[in-house]
Write a protein that holds these residues in place. Structure first.
Motif, short mmCIF file in Angstrom:
data_model
loop_
_atom_site.label_atom_id
_atom_site.label_comp_id
_atom_site.label_asym_id
_atom_site.label_seq_id
_atom_site.Cartn_x
_atom_site.Cartn_y
_atom_site.Cartn_z
N ARG A 181 -3.05 21.61 -44.64
CA ARG A 181 -1.92 21.58 -44.86
C ARG A 181 -1.33 22.73 -46.74
NH1 ARG A 181 -2.76 14.96 -44.76
NH2 ARG A 181 -4.37 16.14 -45.21
N ALA A 182 -0.16 22.63 -46.56
CA ALA A 182 0.11 24.26 -47.46
C ALA A 182 0.51 22.76 -48.49
CB ALA A 182 1.51 23.84 -47.17
N CYS A 183 1.34 21.42 -48.08
CA CYS A 183 2.22 20.12 -49.49
C CYS A 183 0.72 20.11 -50.09
CB CYS A 183 2.79 19.95 -49.16
SG CYS A 183 1.74 17.86 -47.66
N LEU A 184 -1.03 20.00 -49.47
CA LEU A 184 -1.93 18.98 -50.69
C LEU A 184 -3.17 20.53 -51.11
CD1 LEU A 184 -2.46 16.38 -48.13
CD2 LEU A 184 -1.15 16.81 -50.57
N THR A 185 -2.29 21.59 -50.68
CA THR A 185 -3.11 22.99 -50.85
C THR A 185 -3.17 23.43 -52.15
OG1 THR A 185 -4.55 23.01 -48.31
CG2 THR A 185 -4.88 24.47 -49.94
N THR A 186 -3.34 23.96 -53.38
CA THR A 186 -3.41 24.83 -54.34
C THR A 186 -3.52 26.05 -54.24
OG1 THR A 186 -4.22 22.39 -55.73
CG2 THR A 186 -3.67 24.46 -56.36
N VAL A 187 -2.52 26.89 -54.13
CA VAL A 187 -2.92 28.31 -54.42
C VAL A 187 -4.32 28.52 -55.30
CG1 VAL A 187 -1.88 30.04 -54.95
CG2 VAL A 187 -0.28 28.71 -54.04
N GLU A 188 -4.73 29.69 -54.46
CA GLU A 188 -6.27 30.40 -55.72
C GLU A 188 -5.60 31.60 -55.70
OE1 GLU A 188 -9.54 29.00 -53.85
OE2 GLU A 188 -9.46 26.97 -53.74
N GLU A 189 -6.11 32.14 -56.49
CA GLU A 189 -5.83 33.37 -56.35
C GLU A 189 -6.27 34.74 -55.34
OE1 GLU A 189 -4.49 37.44 -58.30
OE2 GLU A 189 -4.32 35.27 -59.16
N ASN A 190 -5.31 35.46 -55.09
CA ASN A 190 -5.72 36.49 -54.08
C ASN A 190 -5.65 35.69 -52.87
OD1 ASN A 190 -5.04 38.94 -55.17
ND2 ASN A 190 -7.47 39.02 -55.75
N MET A 191 -5.49 34.47 -52.50
CA MET A 191 -5.38 33.45 -50.91
C MET A 191 -4.85 34.58 -50.80
SD MET A 191 -4.91 29.53 -51.08
CE MET A 191 -6.10 28.81 -51.35
N LYS A 192 -5.21 34.37 -49.27
CA LYS A 192 -4.63 34.94 -47.84
C LYS A 192 -4.92 33.61 -46.76
CE LYS A 192 -6.53 39.62 -48.11
NZ LYS A 192 -7.06 39.16 -49.43
N TYR A 214 2.11 29.89 -59.49
CA TYR A 214 2.02 29.96 -61.28
C TYR A 214 0.63 28.71 -60.73
CZ TYR A 214 5.99 32.27 -62.77
OH TYR A 214 6.27 34.00 -62.96
N GLU A 215 -0.24 28.31 -61.68
CA GLU A 215 -1.49 27.52 -61.97
C GLU A 215 -0.49 26.13 -61.57
OE1 GLU A 215 -2.75 28.24 -65.41
OE2 GLU A 215 -4.63 29.29 -65.08
N GLY A 216 -1.57 25.53 -60.69
CA GLY A 216 -1.35 23.60 -60.01
C GLY A 216 -0.03 24.27 -58.95
N ASP A 217 0.71 25.40 -58.86
CA ASP A 217 1.35 25.75 -57.29
C ASP A 217 0.69 25.55 -56.18
OD1 ASP A 217 4.20 25.96 -58.44
OD2 ASP A 217 4.00 28.37 -58.08
N THR A 218 1.52 24.28 -55.17
CA THR A 218 0.63 23.96 -54.04
C THR A 218 1.35 25.57 -52.83
OG1 THR A 218 2.53 22.80 -53.37
CG2 THR A 218 0.31 21.88 -53.91
N ILE A 219 0.75 25.07 -52.07
CA ILE A 219 1.45 26.56 -51.57
C ILE A 219 2.23 26.52 -50.68
CG2 ILE A 219 1.08 27.81 -49.14
CD1 ILE A 219 -2.54 26.98 -49.23
N GLN A 256 3.34 29.45 -68.18
CA GLN A 256 2.19 29.64 -66.63
C GLN A 256 1.70 30.84 -66.52
OE1 GLN A 256 3.43 26.68 -63.93
NE2 GLN A 256 3.90 25.18 -65.54
N GLN A 257 0.29 31.54 -65.96
CA GLN A 257 -0.24 31.53 -65.68
C GLN A 257 -0.13 31.89 -64.26
OE1 GLN A 257 -2.27 34.07 -66.88
NE2 GLN A 257 -2.60 35.18 -65.87
N GLY A 258 -0.07 33.60 -63.54
CA GLY A 258 0.56 33.80 -62.24
C GLY A 258 -0.99 34.25 -61.88
#
Length: 111
Positions: A83-94, A33-38, A18-20
């Motif tokens: 909500r961190a459990c429902l939100t997917t991480v995006e590149e450089n998200m703050k 990793y792609e698809g991870d939630t926060i 998977q892509q970091g």
């Protein structure tokens, strides 16, 4: 800190394929990793406290992990109720915790 991530899973596959994705929580850089939630990315990185209770200042983290309880609220781009459990991480998200918010700063706004 040692990663708590499951690296190989019979359904989800191998993490190495998977892509970091870089992201920041309270100014510190983490890798998801792609698809991870926060929530899953922070848990895998050993982060347990996502915010403080507005009245008691007790630590709050991930409780239900399915979007019902709102314990995992974080701040993204000024939006306080993500909500961190429902939100997917995006590149450089703050991402920020609401540890510095007081009950008076939340009055009139959504919690």
């Amino acid at each position: 800190m040692k990663s708590m991530r499951v690296n190989e899973h019979p359904v989800l596959g191998n993490i190495e394929e998977q892509q970091g994705v870089n992201f920041y929580f309270n100014g510190k850089r983490y890798i998801a990793y792609e698809g991870d939630t926060i929530a899953s990315a922070l848990l895998a990185s050993g982060v347990r406290t996502l915010r403080k209770h507005e009245d008691k200042a007790s630590p709050r983290g991930i409780y239900c992990n399915i979007g019902h309880c709102f314990e995992c609220r974080v701040i993204i781009d000024g939006e306080r109720t993500v909500r961190a459990c429902l939100t997917t991480v995006e590149e450089n998200m703050k991402i920020e915790s609401n540890a510095t918010l007081s009950p008076t700063s939340l009055k009139g706004g959504s919690v």
